[in-house]
Design a protein around this motif. Structure first.
Motif, short mmCIF file in Angstrom:
data_model
loop_
_atom_site.label_atom_id
_atom_site.label_comp_id
_atom_site.label_asym_id
_atom_site.label_seq_id
_atom_site.Cartn_x
_atom_site.Cartn_y
_atom_site.Cartn_z
N THR A 1 0.85 -1.18 0.00
CA THR A 1 0.00 0.00 0.00
C THR A 1 0.89 1.24 0.00
OG1 THR A 1 -0.17 -0.29 2.42
CG2 THR A 1 -2.03 -1.01 1.09
N ARG A 2 0.31 2.37 -0.32
CA ARG A 2 1.07 3.62 -0.35
C ARG A 2 1.57 3.95 1.05
NH1 ARG A 2 -3.72 5.53 -1.99
NH2 ARG A 2 -3.59 7.07 -0.32
N PRO A 3 2.77 4.52 1.15
CA PRO A 3 3.30 4.88 2.48
C PRO A 3 2.40 5.84 3.24
CG PRO A 3 5.05 4.93 0.84
CD PRO A 3 3.75 4.76 0.08
N ASP A 4 1.70 6.73 2.52
CA ASP A 4 0.89 7.74 3.20
C ASP A 4 -0.48 7.24 3.62
OD1 ASP A 4 -0.10 7.48 0.64
OD2 ASP A 4 -0.48 9.63 0.36
N ILE A 5 -0.83 6.00 3.28
CA ILE A 5 -2.16 5.50 3.64
C ILE A 5 -2.31 5.38 5.16
CG2 ILE A 5 -1.66 3.01 3.63
CD1 ILE A 5 -4.34 2.54 2.33
N ALA A 6 -1.17 5.18 5.86
CA ALA A 6 -1.21 5.03 7.31
C ALA A 6 -1.68 6.31 8.01
CB ALA A 6 0.17 4.64 7.84
N ASP A 7 -1.57 7.46 7.31
CA ASP A 7 -2.01 8.73 7.90
C ASP A 7 -3.53 8.87 7.92
OD1 ASP A 7 0.65 9.54 8.30
OD2 ASP A 7 0.79 10.30 6.24
N ASP A 8 -4.21 8.06 7.13
CA ASP A 8 -5.68 8.05 7.09
C ASP A 8 -6.14 6.82 7.86
OD1 ASP A 8 -8.40 7.69 6.44
OD2 ASP A 8 -8.16 8.74 4.54
N VAL A 9 -6.52 7.00 9.12
CA VAL A 9 -6.82 5.87 10.01
C VAL A 9 -7.93 4.99 9.45
CG1 VAL A 9 -7.61 5.20 12.30
CG2 VAL A 9 -6.01 7.10 12.05
N LEU B 1 -9.01 4.67 6.28
CA LEU B 1 -8.59 3.99 5.07
C LEU B 1 -7.61 2.87 5.38
CD1 LEU B 1 -9.02 4.02 2.03
CD2 LEU B 1 -7.08 5.58 1.82
N ALA B 2 -6.65 3.14 6.28
CA ALA B 2 -5.67 2.12 6.65
C ALA B 2 -6.34 0.93 7.33
CB ALA B 2 -4.62 2.73 7.58
N ASP B 3 -7.30 1.22 8.21
CA ASP B 3 -7.98 0.14 8.91
C ASP B 3 -8.80 -0.72 7.95
OD1 ASP B 3 -8.73 -1.18 11.42
OD2 ASP B 3 -10.73 -0.40 11.02
N SER C 1 18.66 -14.50 1.63
CA SER C 1 17.42 -13.71 1.72
C SER C 1 17.68 -12.41 2.46
CB SER C 1 16.32 -14.51 2.44
OG SER C 1 16.72 -14.83 3.76
N THR C 2 16.90 -11.40 2.14
CA THR C 2 16.99 -10.10 2.79
C THR C 2 15.63 -9.72 3.34
OG1 THR C 2 16.50 -8.95 0.71
CG2 THR C 2 18.82 -9.35 1.23
N SER C 3 15.63 -8.88 4.35
CA SER C 3 14.36 -8.45 4.96
C SER C 3 14.35 -6.95 5.15
CB SER C 3 14.14 -9.16 6.30
OG SER C 3 15.23 -8.93 7.17
N GLY C 4 13.17 -6.38 5.12
CA GLY C 4 13.03 -4.94 5.32
C GLY C 4 11.63 -4.59 5.73
N VAL C 5 11.45 -3.33 6.12
CA VAL C 5 10.13 -2.83 6.52
C VAL C 5 9.54 -2.07 5.34
CG1 VAL C 5 8.86 -1.33 8.10
CG2 VAL C 5 10.79 -2.69 8.94
N LEU C 6 8.37 -2.51 4.88
CA LEU C 6 7.69 -1.89 3.76
C LEU C 6 6.23 -1.64 4.12
CD1 LEU C 6 9.03 -4.13 0.82
CD2 LEU C 6 9.74 -1.79 1.37
N PRO C 7 5.56 -0.69 3.44
CA PRO C 7 4.14 -0.45 3.72
C PRO C 7 3.28 -1.59 3.20
CG PRO C 7 4.91 0.95 1.92
CD PRO C 7 6.11 0.28 2.48
N VAL C 8 2.61 -2.29 4.11
CA VAL C 8 1.80 -3.45 3.77
C VAL C 8 0.44 -3.34 4.47
CG1 VAL C 8 1.59 -5.96 3.95
CG2 VAL C 8 3.83 -4.94 3.52
N ASN C 9 -0.63 -3.44 3.69
CA ASN C 9 -1.99 -3.41 4.25
C ASN C 9 -2.22 -2.24 5.22
OD1 ASN C 9 -1.61 -6.46 3.45
ND2 ASN C 9 -3.81 -6.09 3.57
N GLY C 10 -1.80 -1.08 4.80
CA GLY C 10 -2.10 0.13 5.56
C GLY C 10 -1.14 0.47 6.66
N GLY C 11 -0.05 -0.26 6.80
CA GLY C 11 0.93 0.02 7.85
C GLY C 11 2.25 -0.66 7.54
N PRO C 12 3.24 -0.48 8.41
CA PRO C 12 4.54 -1.11 8.17
C PRO C 12 4.47 -2.62 8.35
CG PRO C 12 4.51 -0.08 10.33
CD PRO C 12 3.23 0.31 9.65
N GLY C 13 5.13 -3.34 7.46
CA GLY C 13 5.18 -4.79 7.57
C GLY C 13 6.59 -5.28 7.29
#
Length: 295
Positions: A97-105, A107-109, A244-256
């Motif tokens: 999801t877009r990084p800014d979606i988390a700012d809209d509670v 929409l993110a929920d 393998s590598t791991s990172g924090v990305l915007p997933v389903n309305g928040g960081p994953g």
């Protein structure tokens, strides 16, 4: 847009369809909880749209949403039969999801795995009404037209759906900065195999639910308690492919937490916080359910 759509690029159908495609996918995904099934529904909507004369359609958005939501309802009914034979816990497919979606509670929920799981308890019609009304704000009269139902019936469906969601849906921490910070701490502890640090970000009664679909060694029952969950996560981290590598990305309305190997996503974790600690962890490692995580 898909092979069929590309073949008719430039046709009068394309512009209105592409203008609403994001909305169609969003409605289909929230109704189905599956990225692949949502894409299939959107593609079928395109095929149906390509067979009509756009000049005869007064409202392209209403036409496209109506076709999409009705196809999604039909797909959900058949998907539920398939899920009865699913191996282990079933979780919604994670999507970027877009990084800014988390700012809209709100929409993110509406796209969080926690809410999508709650929506599984609704009937297909209740779920469609809830998605159209609560996530996208369509008026009752318009929802009734989209679904081919009377407005009183739609209001009753909406009331039942809202009540069921309120009774089942736990409200987690929504502050984007807190979620990002805790997720980064969680990943650092996982990467270092530090059980003590991991326990420090977990709630004492944390629950981890894993969806491997029978394709991976994911636990087939939920794991409860910070000590057991921390140890299970460390074992899981050590089982990841070499390189393998791991990172924090915007997933389903928040960081994953997203784990990749050779350019392919192999695992996604979404964390749900309460009181600044991780309360619930959803882990998806079924390779068939990771197509929505790319880039």
């Amino acid at each position: 847009m898909g092979r069929v759509a590309e073949e008719v690029a430039g046709a009068p159908h394309e512009a209105p369809f592409m203008r609403h495609r994001g909305l169609l996918y969003a409605v289909a995904y929230r109704t189905l909880g599956s990225a692949k099934e949502a894409e299939d529904v959107v593609q079928e909507t395109w095929l149906r749209w390509s067979r009509v004369d756009p000049a005869t359609v007064a409202d392209a958005e209403a036409f496209l949403v109506r076709v999409t939501v009705r196809l999604a309802i039909d797909e959900l009914r058949s998907a539920r039969v398939r899920r009865e034979a699913y191996v282990g816990p079933w979780l919604p497919e994670p999507i970027r999801t877009r990084p800014d979606i988390a700012d809209d509670v709100v929409l993110a929920d509406s796209v969080s795995t926690a809410l999508l799981l709650v929506l599984e308890a609704l009937s297909p019609l209740e779920r469609a009404v809830f998605v159209l009304r609560e996530a996208f704000g369509y008026p009752y009269a318009e929802v009734a037209q989209l679904l081919g139902r009377g407005e009183p019936a739609v209001r009753q469906l909406a009331h039942r759906a809202r009540k069921a969601v309120e009774n089942r849906h736990r409200r987690y921490d929504s502050d984007p900065a807190t979620r990002q910070q805790v997720t980064e701490r969680f990943l650092a502890a996982c990467s270092g195999g530090d059980i003590t640090a991991l326990i420090g970000v977990l709630a004492p009664d944390v629950t981890m639910v894993s969806d491997g679909g029978g394709f991976t060694g994911a636990p087939r029952k939920p794991v409860h308690g910070s000590d057991l969950v921390a140890r299970a996560i460390v074992v899981l981290s050590r089982q990841q492919p070499v390189g393998s590598t791991s990172g924090v990305l915007p997933v389903n309305g928040g960081p994953g937490v997203v784990v990749r190997c050779d350019g392919e996503t192999v695992l996604v974790m979404t964390l749900h916080l309460a009181g600044g600690l991780v309360q619930t962890i959803h882990v998806v490692s079924n390779p068939q359910k990771l197509t929505g995580i790319a880039g």
